[in-house]
Design a protein around this motif. Structure first.
Motif, PDB file in Angstrom:
ATOM      1  N   ALA A 290       0.802  -1.133  -0.070  1.00  0.00           N
ATOM      2  CA  ALA A 290       0.061   0.031   0.067  1.00  0.00           C
ATOM      3  C   ALA A 290       0.744   1.287   0.129  1.00  0.00           C
ATOM      4  CB  ALA A 290      -0.966   0.131   1.058  1.00  0.00           C
ATOM      5  N   ASP A 291       2.150   1.105   0.557  1.00  0.00           N
ATOM      6  CA  ASP A 291       3.032   2.331   0.671  1.00  0.00           C
ATOM      7  C   ASP A 291       3.237   2.900  -0.778  1.00  0.00           C
ATOM      8  OD1 ASP A 291       3.367   2.797   3.271  1.00  0.00           O
ATOM      9  OD2 ASP A 291       4.911   1.442   3.351  1.00  0.00           O
ATOM     10  N   MET A 292       3.116   2.022  -1.849  1.00  0.00           N
ATOM     11  CA  MET A 292       3.586   2.306  -3.422  1.00  0.00           C
ATOM     12  C   MET A 292       2.276   3.183  -3.961  1.00  0.00           C
ATOM     13  SD  MET A 292       5.329  -1.051  -4.457  1.00  0.00           S
ATOM     14  CE  MET A 292       5.501  -0.436  -6.246  1.00  0.00           C
ATOM     15  N   VAL A 293       1.054   3.129  -3.338  1.00  0.00           N
ATOM     16  CA  VAL A 293      -0.031   3.615  -3.797  1.00  0.00           C
ATOM     17  C   VAL A 293      -0.453   5.030  -3.156  1.00  0.00           C
ATOM     18  CG1 VAL A 293      -2.266   3.279  -4.237  1.00  0.00           C
ATOM     19  CG2 VAL A 293      -0.877   1.343  -4.621  1.00  0.00           C
ATOM     20  N   SER A 294      -0.304   5.109  -1.928  1.00  0.00           N
ATOM     21  CA  SER A 294      -0.683   6.246  -1.060  1.00  0.00           C
ATOM     22  C   SER A 294      -0.569   5.987   0.249  1.00  0.00           C
ATOM     23  CB  SER A 294      -2.260   6.581  -1.501  1.00  0.00           C
ATOM     24  OG  SER A 294      -2.948   5.849  -0.618  1.00  0.00           O
ATOM     25  N   ASP A 295      -0.879   7.096   1.064  1.00  0.00           N
ATOM     26  CA  ASP A 295      -0.507   7.011   2.638  1.00  0.00           C
ATOM     27  C   ASP A 295      -1.920   6.550   3.128  1.00  0.00           C
ATOM     28  OD1 ASP A 295       1.923   7.699   2.422  1.00  0.00           O
ATOM     29  OD2 ASP A 295       1.585   9.938   2.740  1.00  0.00           O
ATOM     30  N   MET A 296      -2.916   6.483   2.510  1.00  0.00           N
ATOM     31  CA  MET A 296      -4.270   6.169   3.056  1.00  0.00           C
ATOM     32  C   MET A 296      -3.998   4.447   3.445  1.00  0.00           C
ATOM     33  SD  MET A 296      -7.213   7.933   1.019  1.00  0.00           S
ATOM     34  CE  MET A 296      -6.963   7.265  -0.499  1.00  0.00           C
ATOM     35  N   ARG A 297      -4.843   4.031   4.446  1.00  0.00           N
ATOM     36  CA  ARG A 297      -4.950   2.656   4.986  1.00  0.00           C
ATOM     37  C   ARG A 297      -6.313   2.310   5.124  1.00  0.00           C
ATOM     38  NH1 ARG A 297      -0.790   3.154   2.935  1.00  0.00           N
ATOM     39  NH2 ARG A 297       1.239   2.780   3.788  1.00  0.00           N
ATOM     40  N   ALA A 298      -6.833   1.110   5.177  1.00  0.00           N
ATOM     41  CA  ALA A 298      -7.819   0.532   5.302  1.00  0.00           C
ATOM     42  C   ALA A 298      -8.434   0.907   6.625  1.00  0.00           C
ATOM     43  CB  ALA A 298      -8.466  -0.939   5.240  1.00  0.00           C
ATOM     44  N   LEU A 299      -7.414   0.610   7.622  1.00  0.00           N
ATOM     45  CA  LEU A 299      -7.978   0.920   9.030  1.00  0.00           C
ATOM     46  C   LEU A 299      -6.754   1.720   9.755  1.00  0.00           C
ATOM     47  CD1 LEU A 299      -9.916   0.444  11.559  1.00  0.00           C
ATOM     48  CD2 LEU A 299      -8.473  -1.483  11.972  1.00  0.00           C
ATOM     49  N   SER A 300      -7.048   2.811  10.339  1.00  0.00           N
ATOM     50  CA  SER A 300      -6.071   3.834  11.030  1.00  0.00           C
ATOM     51  C   SER A 300      -6.686   4.393  12.064  1.00  0.00           C
ATOM     52  CB  SER A 300      -5.592   4.551   9.789  1.00  0.00           C
ATOM     53  OG  SER A 300      -6.600   5.528   9.458  1.00  0.00           O
ATOM     54  N   SER A 301      -5.497   5.136  12.905  1.00  0.00           N
ATOM     55  CA  SER A 301      -6.251   5.643  14.064  1.00  0.00           C
ATOM     56  C   SER A 301      -6.468   7.213  13.323  1.00  0.00           C
ATOM     57  CB  SER A 301      -5.079   6.090  15.137  1.00  0.00           C
ATOM     58  OG  SER A 301      -5.339   7.001  16.062  1.00  0.00           O
ATOM     59  N   HIS A 302      -7.512   7.932  13.839  1.00  0.00           N
ATOM     60  CA  HIS A 302      -7.897   9.224  13.219  1.00  0.00           C
ATOM     61  C   HIS A 302      -8.076  10.028  14.352  1.00  0.00           C
ATOM     62  CE1 HIS A 302      -9.775  11.734  10.308  1.00  0.00           C
ATOM     63  NE2 HIS A 302     -10.876  11.823  10.770  1.00  0.00           N
ATOM     64  N   PRO A 303      -7.028  11.170  14.276  1.00  0.00           N
ATOM     65  CA  PRO A 303      -7.199  12.062  15.237  1.00  0.00           C
ATOM     66  C   PRO A 303      -8.112  13.038  14.519  1.00  0.00           C
ATOM     67  CG  PRO A 303      -5.021  12.415  14.286  1.00  0.00           C
ATOM     68  CD  PRO A 303      -5.736  10.854  13.796  1.00  0.00           C
ATOM     69  N   TYR A 304      -9.429  13.285  15.313  1.00  0.00           N
ATOM     70  CA  TYR A 304     -10.335  14.326  14.912  1.00  0.00           C
ATOM     71  C   TYR A 304      -9.988  15.785  14.902  1.00  0.00           C
ATOM     72  CZ  TYR A 304     -13.468  10.188  14.205  1.00  0.00           C
ATOM     73  OH  TYR A 304     -13.970   9.077  13.748  1.00  0.00           O
ATOM     74  N   ARG A 305     -10.317  16.654  14.148  1.00  0.00           N
ATOM     75  CA  ARG A 305      -9.968  17.994  14.594  1.00  0.00           C
ATOM     76  C   ARG A 305     -11.173  18.753  14.898  1.00  0.00           C
ATOM     77  NH1 ARG A 305      -5.069  16.982  15.635  1.00  0.00           N
ATOM     78  NH2 ARG A 305      -3.780  15.913  13.673  1.00  0.00           N
ATOM     79  N   GLU A 306     -12.540  18.373  14.386  1.00  0.00           N
ATOM     80  CA  GLU A 306     -13.671  19.048  14.809  1.00  0.00           C
ATOM     81  C   GLU A 306     -14.069  19.061  16.214  1.00  0.00           C
ATOM     82  OE1 GLU A 306     -13.466  16.776  12.789  1.00  0.00           O
ATOM     83  OE2 GLU A 306     -13.711  17.423  10.555  1.00  0.00           O
ATOM     84  N   SER A 307     -14.483  20.018  16.775  1.00  0.00           N
ATOM     85  CA  SER A 307     -15.050  20.011  18.263  1.00  0.00           C
ATOM     86  C   SER A 307     -16.166  19.066  18.357  1.00  0.00           C
ATOM     87  CB  SER A 307     -15.564  21.472  18.678  1.00  0.00           C
ATOM     88  OG  SER A 307     -15.905  21.489  19.896  1.00  0.00           O
ATOM     89  N   ILE A 308     -17.034  18.793  17.468  1.00  0.00           N
ATOM     90  CA  ILE A 308     -17.804  17.702  17.694  1.00  0.00           C
ATOM     91  C   ILE A 308     -17.367  16.550  18.124  1.00  0.00           C
ATOM     92  CG2 ILE A 308     -18.284  17.074  15.181  1.00  0.00           C
ATOM     93  CD1 ILE A 308     -21.244  16.794  15.534  1.00  0.00           C
ATOM     94  N   HIS A 309     -16.217  15.995  17.585  1.00  0.00           N
ATOM     95  CA  HIS A 309     -15.652  14.645  17.879  1.00  0.00           C
ATOM     96  C   HIS A 309     -14.472  14.920  19.044  1.00  0.00           C
ATOM     97  CE1 HIS A 309     -17.563  13.420  14.417  1.00  0.00           C
ATOM     98  NE2 HIS A 309     -16.913  14.185  13.311  1.00  0.00           N
ATOM     99  N   ARG A 310     -14.744  15.870  19.791  1.00  0.00           N
ATOM    100  CA  ARG A 310     -13.572  16.012  20.954  1.00  0.00           C
ATOM    101  C   ARG A 310     -13.518  14.816  21.801  1.00  0.00           C
ATOM    102  NH1 ARG A 310     -10.027  16.165  23.489  1.00  0.00           N
ATOM    103  NH2 ARG A 310      -9.166  17.845  24.704  1.00  0.00           N
ATOM    104  N   ASP A 311     -14.629  14.054  22.224  1.00  0.00           N
ATOM    105  CA  ASP A 311     -14.401  12.911  23.246  1.00  0.00           C
ATOM    106  C   ASP A 311     -14.218  11.718  22.284  1.00  0.00           C
ATOM    107  OD1 ASP A 311     -14.959  14.539  25.174  1.00  0.00           O
ATOM    108  OD2 ASP A 311     -16.891  13.863  25.791  1.00  0.00           O
TER     109      ASP A 311
END
Length: 575
Positions: A290-311
């Motif tokens: 997958a490194d040869m295609v993009s930095d995206m992965r099927a499952l990854s940790s996702h640090p949200y930036r929006e306030s609605i997702h704070r918790d």
């Protein structure tokens, strides 16, 4: 409860905090009352009924007579008594908080998790039950799927409930992770990385803290019944207060020690990143890293930036209330992909439909049947066009209802036990009978439930806003979700401070005053101060105390048994 009485009660607290010099020697004052120094009008029996005259046999007086004779101040503050009660009744429970699981990336989130637990035991119990129910549901959701790595998927997803996750289906990333045999090492690596030894589980410190609390509570019960006296205002202090109202901490702490949640944000993120270096994606030329295609992965940790997702980003398990619905959607993405891949394999349909089905060894699917182009792999795991998946998820109402009922039962059984014990401690009630101590515990329990309700409503509105973009309603829902969440945290902080302050006021003899001892809040004009308990009063009080202890202990034990019934290693809950 009369509004004027409640306002007067709050004013008394403020006055007591400012003026600690005024104190009353009630033993001396009551002796003077019985001698007739303060007059012959104002005597009652222990049920508040007026009696003729005041003499050495008088056992109770009206509130007005108490204030006139003794004043409105409280009992004298004693540092030795305060420190003894604090160390024996409160300190063990505060120490038990250190055994709660944390792991959030930011210290503020860890601190807020403690505040939320103290301010809303209902929320702590709710998030714990949701965690167990979700893990049980995930294991059952994958139990009948016969495809390579399906059980690994159930195990991984159950263990990642505390982490903000993102699933990417574009360019066949998820389908490739499910189908390609080159991704088998990805699953094995992630399972091994999540199986770290120093997780939040049983330790000598944890067992010691729990044992300390159990012994302290047992000694509190023994002390309450063995030192019961004819003085109504010296009875049941520790039993009704800290001893019962925080008993919820035991099943919640033990439950999390048994679950061993993977809530270390840094560690779990590193485990995901390390496994993702092994992920492959299908291409026209075969599987490529997958490194040869993009930095995206099927499952990854996702640090949200929006306030609605704070918790969502806070990984302490008490925040699982916020991740409930998003987590269900993530599980459904994986389960759907595995399900349709399994159904195709059951029909002996290979990924590349132009190739023949290769028979395996009878227990596994031959790797050749799991090879194909990106389009073929994606089609292999895609649901038919007529299948529509809910924005909310399957079986969420039943899990929500069960978690809510269990949490509310735990909250109100422990708080209710404290209320019952002080409610039925004389002054013996002939009407509502709500006094300072019982009102303090009732206010705490009500606010704790209110905090839980606000946060649950916030999570529902937040999920609605995140999954709908068709009109202006999601925008309004987002603002409402953030507002409710912030209000809930403010109320939780105030409630946590309130219950601690109530204990300090109790230990410092602030509640030992005519107003509180006469139960003016509940009895109003019939308020009376019992100076001396009679035999029947003590018998009734003991019965109420036994009932209060049973009310606190039995539901707490049942809550823990319920949690253990849902924890089934066979289903893949524990790593």
């Amino acid at each position: 409860m009369h509004l004027r009485s409640l306002l007067f009660f709050l004013i008394l607290i403020a006055a007591g905090v400012v003026d600690v010099s005024a104190s009353v020697d009630f033993e001396k004052c009551f002796a003077e009352i019985r001698s007739g120094i303060h007059g012959q009008t104002g005597g009652t029996d222990n049920q508040g009924n007026p009696v003729t005259g005041v003499n050495e046999n008088t056992t109770s007086i009206t509130y007005d007579f108490c204030v006139r004779a003794c004043g409105s101040g409280g009992g004298a503050f004693s540092w030795s008594a305060f420190s003894q009660q604090f160390s024996a009744w409160l300190l063990p429970w505060l120490a038990l908080l250190s055994q709660f699981p944390f792991g959030s990336r930011y210290r503020w989130d860890n601190l807020m998790s403690v505040i939320l637990a103290l301010g809303s035991p209902c929320l702590a119990g709710y998030s714990l039950v949701l965690t167990v129910l979700n893990a049980n549901w995930v294991a059952r959701r994958f139990a009948n799927i016969k495809y390579p790595n399906a059980q690994h998927a159930a195990l991984v997803l159950s263990s990642l409930q505390q982490i903000p996750l993102k699933v990417t289906t574009e360019t066949g990333l998820l389908a490739s992770l499910v189908v390609l045999p080159e991704n088998d090492p990805w699953w094995k690596e992630l399972v091994e990385q999540l199986d770290y030894a120093d997780i939040h589980t049983w330790t000598i410190a944890g067992v010691t803290s729990i044992a300390w609390v159990v012994i302290a509570y047992a000694l509190t019960i023994i002390d309450a019944f063995s030192t019961i006296s004819t003085d109504p205002n010296s009875n049941g202090q520790g039993l009704s207060g800290v001893g019962s109202i925080w008993l919820w901490m035991l099943p919640v702490t033990i439950g999390y020690l048994q679950l061993s949640p993977r809530c270390d944000a840094e560690r779990v993120t590193k485990a995901l990143n390390r496994a993702n270096k092994l992920s492959y994606i299908a291409s026209p030329d075969g599987a490529v890293n997958a490194d040869m295609v993009s930095d995206m992965r099927a499952l990854s940790s996702h640090p949200y930036r929006e306030s609605i997702h704070r918790d969502h980003e806070a990984t302490a398990p008490i925040y699982n209330y916020a991740r409930f619905l998003p987590f269900v959607q993530i599980v459904e993405e994986f389960a759907s992909a595995f399900h349709y891949a399994s159904e195709n394999a059951r029909k002996h349909i290979p990924v590349n439909r132009d190739a023949p089905w290769e028979r395996g060894d009878g227990t596994t699917i031959h790797p050749a049947n799991r090879q194909g182009s990106g389009a073929q792999v994606e089609a292999y795991c895609t649901a038919p066009s007529y299948v529509r998946r809910s924005h909310w998820g399957p079986s969420i109402f039943s899990r929500f209802a069960i978690a809510s009922l269990a949490a509310l039962a735990l909250q109100w059984s422990t708080s209710g036990a404290s209320i019952v014990i002080v409610y039925f401690t004389p002054t013996l009630m002939v009407s509502l009978g709500l006094g300072c101590r019982s009102a303090a515990y009732l206010l705490y329990a009500a606010l704790a439930t209110f905090v839980w309700a606000l946060l649950v409503a916030s999570s529902l509105l937040g999920h609605y806003a995140a999954t709908r973009t068709d009109d202006r309603a999601p925008g309004l829902a987002q603002y409402a979700a953030v507002f409710l969440r912030r209000c809930a945290k403010v109320v939780a902080a105030l409630n946590a401070a309130w219950i601690l302050a109530a204990f300090f006021l109790q230990f410092g003899n602030f509640f030992d005053r005519c107003y509180c001892n006469s139960d003016v809040l509940g009895l109003g004009g019939r308020a009376h101060n019992v100076m001396l308990l009679e035999g029947s009063d003590i018998s009734a009080m003991k019965a109420a105390w036994v009932g209060g202890v049973v009310l606190a202990v039995v539901p707490s034990g049942l809550f823990l048994i319920f949690i253990n019934m849902l924890i089934d290693p066979v289903l893949g809950l524990s790593l």
